[in-house]
Write a protein that holds these residues in place. Sequence first.
Motif, PDB file in Angstrom:
ATOM      1  N   GLU A  73       0.904  -1.253   0.029  1.00 35.46           N
ATOM      2  CA  GLU A  73       0.039  -0.080   0.025  1.00 35.46           C
ATOM      3  C   GLU A  73       0.845   1.215   0.015  1.00 35.46           C
ATOM      4  OE1 GLU A  73      -2.999   0.118   3.326  1.00 35.46           O
ATOM      5  OE2 GLU A  73      -3.041   2.324   3.013  1.00 35.46           O
ATOM      6  N   LEU A  74       1.860   1.234   0.748  1.00 32.89           N
ATOM      7  CA  LEU A  74       2.825   2.438   0.929  1.00 32.89           C
ATOM      8  C   LEU A  74       3.664   2.498  -0.072  1.00 32.89           C
ATOM      9  CD1 LEU A  74       3.323   2.794   4.745  1.00 32.89           C
ATOM     10  CD2 LEU A  74       1.834   3.936   3.465  1.00 32.89           C
ATOM     11  N   ASP A  75       3.870   1.439  -0.828  1.00 33.11           N
ATOM     12  CA  ASP A  75       4.780   1.175  -2.092  1.00 33.11           C
ATOM     13  C   ASP A  75       6.283   1.154  -1.394  1.00 33.11           C
ATOM     14  OD1 ASP A  75       5.760   0.741  -4.401  1.00 33.11           O
ATOM     15  OD2 ASP A  75       5.594   2.933  -5.200  1.00 33.11           O
ATOM     16  N   ILE A  76       6.534   0.518  -0.400  1.00 36.45           N
ATOM     17  CA  ILE A  76       7.923   0.744   0.240  1.00 36.45           C
ATOM     18  C   ILE A  76       8.313  -0.749   0.414  1.00 36.45           C
ATOM     19  CG2 ILE A  76       7.766   2.898   1.285  1.00 36.45           C
ATOM     20  CD1 ILE A  76       7.175   1.297   3.867  1.00 36.45           C
ATOM     21  N   LYS A  77       8.062  -1.572  -0.571  1.00 37.59           N
ATOM     22  CA  LYS A  77       8.482  -3.146  -0.321  1.00 37.59           C
ATOM     23  C   LYS A  77      10.147  -3.069  -0.344  1.00 37.59           C
ATOM     24  CE  LYS A  77       5.409  -6.567  -1.518  1.00 37.59           C
ATOM     25  NZ  LYS A  77       4.592  -7.404  -2.438  1.00 37.59           N
ATOM     26  N   LYS A  78      10.710  -2.260  -1.204  1.00 33.32           N
ATOM     27  CA  LYS A  78      12.184  -2.059  -1.397  1.00 33.32           C
ATOM     28  C   LYS A  78      12.648  -1.791   0.113  1.00 33.32           C
ATOM     29  CE  LYS A  78      12.586  -0.966  -5.946  1.00 33.32           C
ATOM     30  NZ  LYS A  78      12.731   0.306  -6.809  1.00 33.32           N
ATOM     31  N   GLU A  79      12.148  -0.961   0.856  1.00 30.63           N
ATOM     32  CA  GLU A  79      12.750  -0.504   1.979  1.00 30.63           C
ATOM     33  C   GLU A  79      12.473  -1.221   3.178  1.00 30.63           C
ATOM     34  OE1 GLU A  79      11.272   1.402  -0.398  1.00 30.63           O
ATOM     35  OE2 GLU A  79      12.983   2.514  -0.964  1.00 30.63           O
ATOM     36  N   ALA A  80      11.685  -2.420   3.065  1.00 30.91           N
ATOM     37  CA  ALA A  80      11.279  -3.444   4.154  1.00 30.91           C
ATOM     38  C   ALA A  80      12.301  -3.513   5.028  1.00 30.91           C
ATOM     39  CB  ALA A  80      10.692  -4.452   3.561  1.00 30.91           C
ATOM     40  N   ASN A  81      13.602  -3.782   4.657  1.00 37.67           N
ATOM     41  CA  ASN A  81      14.608  -4.165   5.427  1.00 37.67           C
ATOM     42  C   ASN A  81      15.579  -2.830   5.683  1.00 37.67           C
ATOM     43  OD1 ASN A  81      13.976  -6.968   6.024  1.00 37.67           O
ATOM     44  ND2 ASN A  81      14.375  -7.437   4.080  1.00 37.67           N
ATOM     45  N   VAL A  82      15.066  -1.737   5.446  1.00 36.06           N
ATOM     46  CA  VAL A  82      15.986  -0.489   5.855  1.00 36.06           C
ATOM     47  C   VAL A  82      15.533  -0.131   7.156  1.00 36.06           C
ATOM     48  CG1 VAL A  82      15.963   1.808   4.918  1.00 36.06           C
ATOM     49  CG2 VAL A  82      16.114   0.153   3.300  1.00 36.06           C
ATOM     50  N   LEU A  83      16.568   0.621   7.861  1.00 35.17           N
ATOM     51  CA  LEU A  83      16.389   1.121   9.171  1.00 35.17           C
ATOM     52  C   LEU A  83      15.422   2.411   9.100  1.00 35.17           C
ATOM     53  CD1 LEU A  83      19.954   0.909  11.011  1.00 35.17           C
ATOM     54  CD2 LEU A  83      17.850  -0.753  11.065  1.00 35.17           C
ATOM     55  N   VAL A  84      14.600   2.443   9.995  1.00 30.85           N
ATOM     56  CA  VAL A  84      13.578   3.552   9.854  1.00 30.85           C
ATOM     57  C   VAL A  84      14.445   5.176   9.963  1.00 30.85           C
ATOM     58  CG1 VAL A  84      11.808   4.812  11.215  1.00 30.85           C
ATOM     59  CG2 VAL A  84      11.685   2.435  10.759  1.00 30.85           C
ATOM     60  N   LYS A  85      15.401   5.138  10.655  1.00 29.29           N
ATOM     61  CA  LYS A  85      16.190   6.361  10.782  1.00 29.29           C
ATOM     62  C   LYS A  85      16.523   6.907   9.501  1.00 29.29           C
ATOM     63  CE  LYS A  85      20.547   4.517  12.465  1.00 29.29           C
ATOM     64  NZ  LYS A  85      20.907   4.139  13.852  1.00 29.29           N
ATOM     65  N   SER A  86      16.842   6.027   8.314  1.00 31.33           N
ATOM     66  CA  SER A  86      17.335   6.447   7.098  1.00 31.33           C
ATOM     67  C   SER A  86      16.271   6.840   6.222  1.00 31.33           C
ATOM     68  CB  SER A  86      18.362   5.297   6.530  1.00 31.33           C
ATOM     69  OG  SER A  86      17.423   4.233   6.518  1.00 31.33           O
ATOM     70  N   LEU A  87      14.725   6.718   6.779  1.00 28.52           N
ATOM     71  CA  LEU A  87      13.606   7.092   5.598  1.00 28.52           C
ATOM     72  C   LEU A  87      13.347   8.687   5.924  1.00 28.52           C
ATOM     73  CD1 LEU A  87      11.087   4.228   6.628  1.00 28.52           C
ATOM     74  CD2 LEU A  87      12.817   4.536   4.816  1.00 28.52           C
ATOM     75  N   PRO A  88      12.918   9.419   4.746  1.00 26.81           N
ATOM     76  CA  PRO A  88      12.454  10.683   4.906  1.00 26.81           C
ATOM     77  C   PRO A  88      11.503  11.001   5.875  1.00 26.81           C
ATOM     78  CG  PRO A  88      12.087   9.911   2.757  1.00 26.81           C
ATOM     79  CD  PRO A  88      12.997   8.736   3.576  1.00 26.81           C
ATOM     80  N   LEU A  89      11.307  11.946   6.518  1.00 27.02           N
ATOM     81  CA  LEU A  89      10.222  12.147   7.522  1.00 27.02           C
ATOM     82  C   LEU A  89       8.927  12.033   6.797  1.00 27.02           C
ATOM     83  CD1 LEU A  89      10.285  13.491  10.264  1.00 27.02           C
ATOM     84  CD2 LEU A  89       9.704  15.518   9.118  1.00 27.02           C
ATOM     85  N   GLY A  90       8.525  12.322   5.737  1.00 26.11           N
ATOM     86  CA  GLY A  90       7.275  11.956   5.306  1.00 26.11           C
ATOM     87  C   GLY A  90       6.846  10.508   5.216  1.00 26.11           C
ATOM     88  N   TRP A  91       7.763   9.844   4.652  1.00 28.68           N
ATOM     89  CA  TRP A  91       7.807   8.439   5.015  1.00 28.68           C
ATOM     90  C   TRP A  91       7.333   7.956   6.457  1.00 28.68           C
ATOM     91  CZ3 TRP A  91      10.860   4.881   0.891  1.00 28.68           C
ATOM     92  CH2 TRP A  91      10.792   5.731  -0.397  1.00 28.68           C
ATOM     93  N   LYS A  92       8.175   8.311   7.023  1.00 28.80           N
ATOM     94  CA  LYS A  92       8.127   7.757   8.616  1.00 28.80           C
ATOM     95  C   LYS A  92       6.806   8.197   9.139  1.00 28.80           C
ATOM     96  CE  LYS A  92      12.871   8.958  10.251  1.00 28.80           C
ATOM     97  NZ  LYS A  92      13.644   9.625  10.753  1.00 28.80           N
ATOM     98  N   GLN A  93       6.049   9.330   8.666  1.00 35.65           N
ATOM     99  CA  GLN A  93       4.813   9.676   9.380  1.00 35.65           C
ATOM    100  C   GLN A  93       3.761   8.675   8.858  1.00 35.65           C
ATOM    101  OE1 GLN A  93       3.103  12.683   6.708  1.00 35.65           O
ATOM    102  NE2 GLN A  93       2.288  13.755   8.655  1.00 35.65           N
ATOM    103  N   LYS A  94       3.883   8.401   7.325  1.00 37.19           N
ATOM    104  CA  LYS A  94       2.991   7.530   6.918  1.00 37.19           C
ATOM    105  C   LYS A  94       3.134   6.003   7.601  1.00 37.19           C
ATOM    106  CE  LYS A  94       3.583   8.439   2.335  1.00 37.19           C
ATOM    107  NZ  LYS A  94       3.575   8.276   1.137  1.00 37.19           N
ATOM    108  N   LEU A  95       4.303   5.696   7.736  1.00 36.36           N
ATOM    109  CA  LEU A  95       4.579   4.413   8.197  1.00 36.36           C
ATOM    110  C   LEU A  95       4.266   4.393   9.767  1.00 36.36           C
ATOM    111  CD1 LEU A  95       6.037   1.715   7.883  1.00 36.36           C
ATOM    112  CD2 LEU A  95       8.030   2.615   8.738  1.00 36.36           C
TER     113      LEU A  95
END
Lengths: 248, 368
Positions: A124-146
């Motif tokens: 749904e969030l279209d972040i399959k590639k980032e599934a195993n990425v640490l949250v701290k490396s995501l942009p703020l907008g993504w963190k918020q949606k997550l």
Amino acid sequence: MNQTKVIITDKLTKRFGGFTAVDAICFEVTKGEIFGFLGANGAGKTTAMRMLCGLSFPTSGKAMVAGFDVYKENEKIKQNIGYMSQKFSLYEDLTVKENMQLYGGIYGKSNAFIKQKTESILTELDIKKEANVLVKSLPLGWKQKLAFAVAIFHEPEIVFLDEPTGGVDPVARREFWNMIYNAAATGVTVFVTTHYMDEAEYCNRVSIMVDGKIEALDTPHQLKQTYNAGSMDDVFLKLARKAVRTGD
Amino acid sequence: MKQFISFVKKEFYHIFRDRRTMFILLGMPVVQIVLFGFALTNEVKNSRIAVLDHAKDNESSVLINQLDASKYFDVQQIIQSDHEIEPIFKQGKVKMVVIIPPSFQEDLRHMNKSSIQLIADASDPNVANTLTNYATALIMDYQKSITQNQKIPYTINTEVRMLYNPQLKGAYNFVPGVMAMVLLLVCTMMTAITIVREKEMGTMEVMLVSPMKPQLVVMAKAVPYLLLSTINIATILLLSVFVLEVPINGSIVLLVAASILFILVSLSLGLLISSGAESQQTAMFISLVALFLPTIMLSGFMFPIENMPLPLRTFSNIVPAKWYYNIVKGVMIKGLNVFGIWKELLILTGMMLFFLTIAIRQFKIRLQ
């Protein structure tokens, strides 16, 4: 819309010593509604929300959340609500997937449920590639949606959002509100506090708190008519000007 | 239970992903043991000395050889006159000068006595003291060897035996101290910091809104540190037995059980600190000042408590590390059994219950 009431408060009051933070508020929220909870800093929004989430005991008055009494059935309420604070409250040193597994586990969900739900959120969030990425490396907008996705991971009846869009750019905010609409469409009730008046326009109904009391409660359209104002901003200013208290 | 496991798992992720934490947790005991074992030692080994030999006879050279051959001393220089003594001390070349009188052999043979002067650099009084003691002992040995066949009337020999630690090894003293320090650091400071970090990040609030009971959150936080500190105990014991050659004379089961009790005390203290502190810095500061310093100063590990003034001696009783230090010393070095340390065990149990009760009460109050 289904007319079940998921939040009912009756003269709900919280006093800290001689100070009445929340003064006999009465309102009802219907299932699947997006309910905006507005007020200046120190108006008592956070305290009211904390009582509804079971973080704080009311001094007097009644409140039912998801059909349970805030005094006696605290634990049952917790099982049926989600919560997202302005800090987004994800664990930054855990991956996207691990955060979801953690919250699923904390709400006692089965492994199969967690697996399937994780998949559907990633899609749904279209972040399959980032599934195993640490949250701290995501942009703020993504963190918020997550953070929002994680708050409703266990499929609660009501989700409480405490100023969920702080510090996020307008585009990300717009996307975030789309997520809220989608969630509400599936029957989740959204209880949201915000400072942004344009966001208040997105809500089905809005209440405005001034000095611990609810001064106004209606649809944004109706409020603008009643107060003869062009925007929610004007409505808010007209009401907030009455405030005696200032600051937090 | 599933909730609990999910939470503990997450706690391990935090620890394993933070290199600094990992280093403090697993590297600290090794670093401390190595430091105390090989660097910060007050034992005397191969101290440089000079000899001023006025006699230059057979007996004097035998004595000098014996001093040089011992592992405590290393004869660096043979000097020729009294004038050279001051300069070599000032240059810091030697720690002690041994002066043998002109008619050393004659005096010994004919008058049955002679005297040797030891001049030590007492700018470091402890070292000077130890050096002169060792030198005196060596000279006594030498004296004994030459008087073996002679009958000297009325000779009184004092024979000293050092119980439990015959070689007077420093390791016997610091291994228990390091154990107390490491456990306090890991359990108290780390636990306090990780709980306060969740408060700072706002994740604690989310946990409290979840159906997970606050007590369970706190317990789940403590579990990884409990496990890691048992690894630390194992590391320290292995290092001290195999590297520093400190024996474990008592029951190892008792030692580990007492250590776990001390870990629980430290964890409760960590919880107590975390319930009061609002930022990670505060938590760290309180841990250091209120726990770490008293542990170093008042547990008996660095300075003997017996010599302290009454107020400090009284105060030392509320330092948990003091009791744990006594237990470890008792069990490891003296080989005491449970009956030898029951008082300490009882006090630590009492402290744990006391701290835990306050910590849990504090935690509940905060939720109202």
